[in-house]
Design a protein around this motif. Sequence first.
Motif, PDB file in Angstrom:
ATOM      1  N   LEU A 203       0.848  -1.192   0.000  1.00 31.77           N
ATOM      2  CA  LEU A 203       0.000   0.000   0.000  1.00 31.77           C
ATOM      3  C   LEU A 203       0.888   1.249   0.000  1.00 31.77           C
ATOM      4  N   THR A 204       0.552   2.199  -0.831  1.00 32.52           N
ATOM      5  CA  THR A 204       1.291   3.467  -0.889  1.00 32.52           C
ATOM      6  C   THR A 204       0.294   4.620  -0.819  1.00 32.52           C
ATOM      7  N   GLU A 205       0.708   5.693  -0.213  1.00 26.00           N
ATOM      8  CA  GLU A 205      -0.172   6.846  -0.109  1.00 26.00           C
ATOM      9  C   GLU A 205      -0.439   7.443  -1.482  1.00 26.00           C
ATOM     10  N   GLN A 206      -1.645   7.878  -1.696  1.00 30.19           N
ATOM     11  CA  GLN A 206      -2.037   8.543  -2.937  1.00 30.19           C
ATOM     12  C   GLN A 206      -3.112   9.555  -2.593  1.00 30.19           C
ATOM     13  N   ARG A 207      -2.839  10.818  -2.813  1.00 27.75           N
ATOM     14  CA  ARG A 207      -3.752  11.875  -2.373  1.00 27.75           C
ATOM     15  C   ARG A 207      -4.381  12.591  -3.569  1.00 27.75           C
TER      16      ARG A 207
END
Length: 207
Positions: A203-207
């Motif tokens: 999981l990676t942050e994505q804004r």
Amino acid sequence: MTQLAAAPSTHPSTGALERVIRRAATRRRQSGQRCELCSVPVPPGHRHLLDTERGEVMCCCQACSLLFDKEAASKGHYRLVPRRRVRLPAVATKDLGVPVGLAFFVPRADGRVIAHYPSPAGATQWEVEPQAWAEVVDSCPQLRTVTPDVQALLVNTARGEQHHWLVPIDDCFRLVAVVRGEWKGLSGGSRVWPEIERFFAELTEQR
């Protein structure tokens, strides 16, 4: 805390999750995936729509994702699943009524919150007590930004892990598929927990 006999039609039910899992397995066996609205081929990393009437997540192409970017385009029938993914500080969820450390919580447009925890039989659902959820939100104000029906609080505190995420609902469906596909015997076997750990590690942050 109230166990749900059946989820309302405007939210993914256990049966809908099962259909999504089966469709995903079928797609993996096929040479390519297609938009479930217009049938054009879609690339890896394509967007998804939530069919609020059937409670199912659908693959969609770029053109259809742009068409349904605004809820008014289908009078709320199709909701574009956002990409936003945010790592959260530790969230105390022990009072939300779910007896395991691996779970996701989906706020509904009608104000209810439905908790799910993956199992080898699919996803078990519970309705969260409103006051308990309000206290969790007070402790983590970022949860006020969750888009109802299409985003969720995803938590993994099993086996000493500490993962707390705000994720799109399709991430939760993927996790259900991992558990269902890898679980063996009563304890899960030797493969399911490494696969769950890999899921969260990717999981990676994505804004």
